[in-house]
Design an enzyme around this catalytic site. Structure first.
Site, PDB file in Angstrom:
ATOM      1  N   ASP A  79      -8.602  -2.624  -4.437  1.00  0.00           N
ATOM      2  CA  ASP A  79      -7.810  -2.347  -3.236  1.00  0.00           C
ATOM      3  C   ASP A  79      -7.764  -0.829  -2.998  1.00  0.00           C
ATOM      4  O   ASP A  79      -8.000  -0.039  -3.929  1.00  0.00           O
ATOM      5  CB  ASP A  79      -6.399  -2.923  -3.482  1.00  0.00           C
ATOM      6  CG  ASP A  79      -5.655  -3.224  -2.203  1.00  0.00           C
ATOM      7  OD1 ASP A  79      -6.255  -3.093  -1.128  1.00  0.00           O
ATOM      8  OD2 ASP A  79      -4.474  -3.605  -2.286  1.00  0.00           O
ATOM      9  N   HIS A  80      -7.444  -0.434  -1.786  1.00  0.00           N
ATOM     10  CA  HIS A  80      -7.300   0.979  -1.386  1.00  0.00           C
ATOM     11  C   HIS A  80      -7.931   2.002  -2.337  1.00  0.00           C
ATOM     12  O   HIS A  80      -7.278   2.554  -3.217  1.00  0.00           O
ATOM     13  CB  HIS A  80      -5.831   1.298  -1.169  1.00  0.00           C
ATOM     14  CG  HIS A  80      -5.237   0.432  -0.099  1.00  0.00           C
ATOM     15  ND1 HIS A  80      -5.503   0.611   1.244  1.00  0.00           N
ATOM     16  CD2 HIS A  80      -4.449  -0.671  -0.185  1.00  0.00           C
ATOM     17  CE1 HIS A  80      -4.885  -0.318   1.946  1.00  0.00           C
ATOM     18  NE2 HIS A  80      -4.241  -1.115   1.108  1.00  0.00           N
ATOM     19  N   HIS A 213      -3.343  -6.197   6.173  1.00  0.00           N
ATOM     20  CA  HIS A 213      -2.622  -5.511   5.089  1.00  0.00           C
ATOM     21  C   HIS A 213      -1.131  -5.505   5.405  1.00  0.00           C
ATOM     22  O   HIS A 213      -0.718  -5.807   6.516  1.00  0.00           O
ATOM     23  CB  HIS A 213      -3.131  -4.068   4.958  1.00  0.00           C
ATOM     24  CG  HIS A 213      -4.452  -3.991   4.260  1.00  0.00           C
ATOM     25  ND1 HIS A 213      -4.585  -3.559   2.967  1.00  0.00           N
ATOM     26  CD2 HIS A 213      -5.691  -4.340   4.662  1.00  0.00           C
ATOM     27  CE1 HIS A 213      -5.856  -3.621   2.612  1.00  0.00           C
ATOM     28  NE2 HIS A 213      -6.548  -4.085   3.630  1.00  0.00           N
TER      29      HIS A 213
HETATM   30  O1  G3H Z   1      -3.151  -3.699  -0.057  1.00  0.00           O
HETATM   31  C1  G3H Z   1      -2.011  -4.152  -0.285  1.00  0.00           C
HETATM   32  C2  G3H Z   1      -1.199  -4.585   0.776  1.00  0.00           C
HETATM   33  O2  G3H Z   1      -1.651  -4.338   2.035  1.00  0.00           O
HETATM   34  C3  G3H Z   1       0.154  -5.064   0.536  1.00  0.00           C
HETATM   35  O3  G3H Z   1       1.111  -4.744   1.520  1.00  0.00           O
HETATM   36  O4  G3H Z   1       3.032  -4.289   0.052  1.00  0.00           O
HETATM   37  O5  G3H Z   1       3.342  -4.736   2.463  1.00  0.00           O
HETATM   38  O6  G3H Z   1       2.676  -6.555   0.930  1.00  0.00           O
HETATM   39  P1  G3H Z   1       2.631  -5.094   1.229  1.00  0.00           P
HETATM   40 ZN    ZN Z   2      -3.118  -2.646   1.838  1.00  0.00          ZN
END
Ligand code: G3H
Ligand code: ZN
Length: 286
Positions: A79-80, A213
């Site tokens: 992720d990210h 997201h």
């Molecule tokens: O990449 C992770 C997310 O986009 C999670 O978002 O913390 O608002 O559930 P959130």
């Molecule tokens: Zn995210």
């Protein structure tokens, strides 16, 4: 077993969404795995840079590999990821997918780092999916005292999204459509603000599956509308972090003398699993 790409295509056809759940430890791993097994649904386990530094990049991949003999549809996403070097690290480690996040950079810089990432990933393994973002969706999966002012600051412009996807050849695209990472403290103030029409237009114009997201705090009704409009993967993190902490706090206060981690961490794991199951059921119309 089907590939992640095939599961995404199937989700699009069925008008459902794959759940993407962030973890940073083994309790999180079991919470997602148990939920996936229980509901018999594919899932994506996500680890941001901070999360995978904590659990270990190679270690989290090894954990997923332990499931191989059971043929479970559980995939691993980086992720990210904020640099091409860190993209290389996870692709070399064998992750199934990666997100190159240049959303806070200029359009040109975001484009360049995304292209470099796609080139590297595809030269190593064309099956690995690359996702990129355009537009502001915030950075922290945390509980806000109030909804951040900039929540709807920079929504993705469809024409820019089209150009970006065409130029970079990414497999998946994460637009800013009113979503934001994290959620407001008072859950009752859940705000309904996804731009559903924009999702439809961006799905159509880019031609690639879309990822939502910032799933925590979005209302059930909005999730349904977003999936119907063209979202096929949904990320949840803050809700899981909160469930873990509250589950742990409850275990510790219920039995303050307990010192065995595998006993007092059970409540934390189970609380996370309950969130994953609830979200998976919603995303899959169960
Ligand atoms: O990449 C992770 C997310 O986009 C999670 O978002 O913390 O608002 O559930 P959130
Ligand atoms: Zn995210």
């Amino acid at each position: 077993m089907k590939t992640l790409r095939e599961y995404i295509t199937e989700a699009e056809e069925k008008r459902v969404a794959l759940g993407h759940f962030n973890i940073s430890n083994v309790e999180g791993f079991w919470a997602v795995v148990n939920a996936s097994k229980r509901l018999n649904l594919p899932v994506i386990i996500g680890v941001s840079e901070g999360e995978r530094d904590f659990i270990g990049v190679k270690q989290v991949k090894a954990l997923i590999d332990t499931l191989k003999s059971e043929n479970l549809p559980i995939f691993l996403n980086a992720d990210h990821t904020y640099s091409v070097n860190r993209v290389k690290e996870v692709v070399d480690a064998g992750f199934d997918a990666v997100i190159i996040d240049g959303a806070d950079k200029s359009f040109e810089e975001n484009l360049r780092m995304t292209k470099d990432s796609v080139d590297y990933v595809k030269s190593r393994n064309p099956e690995v999916l690359v996702e990129a973002e355009l537009g502001f969706i915030g950075k922290s999966s945390k509980v806000w005292n109030e909804v951040p002012e900039d929540a709807d600051a920079t929504m993705t412009k469809p024409e820019k999204a089209k150009e970006f996807v065409k130029e970079t050849r990414v497999d998946l695209f994460a637009p800013a459509i009113g979503n934001i990472h994290g959620m407001a403290k008072n859950l009752k103030v859940n705000y309904e603000k996804l731009d559903i029409e924009r999702i439809k237009v961006i799905r159509e114009i880019t031609g690639v599956p879309l990822v939502l997201h910032g799933g925590s705090g979005i209302t059930d009704e909005e999730f349904k509308q977003a999936i119907a409009a063209g979202i096929s993967i949904i990320h949840i993190n803050t809700e899981l972090r909160l469930a873990y902490k509250q589950g742990l706090q409850k275990s510790l206060s219920d039995d303050p003398d307990e010192i065995a981690p595998y006993k007092y961490l059970r409540g934390a794991r189970d609380a996370m699993q309950a969130v994953v199951e609830k979200r998976l059921a919603l995303f899959n119309n169960l």
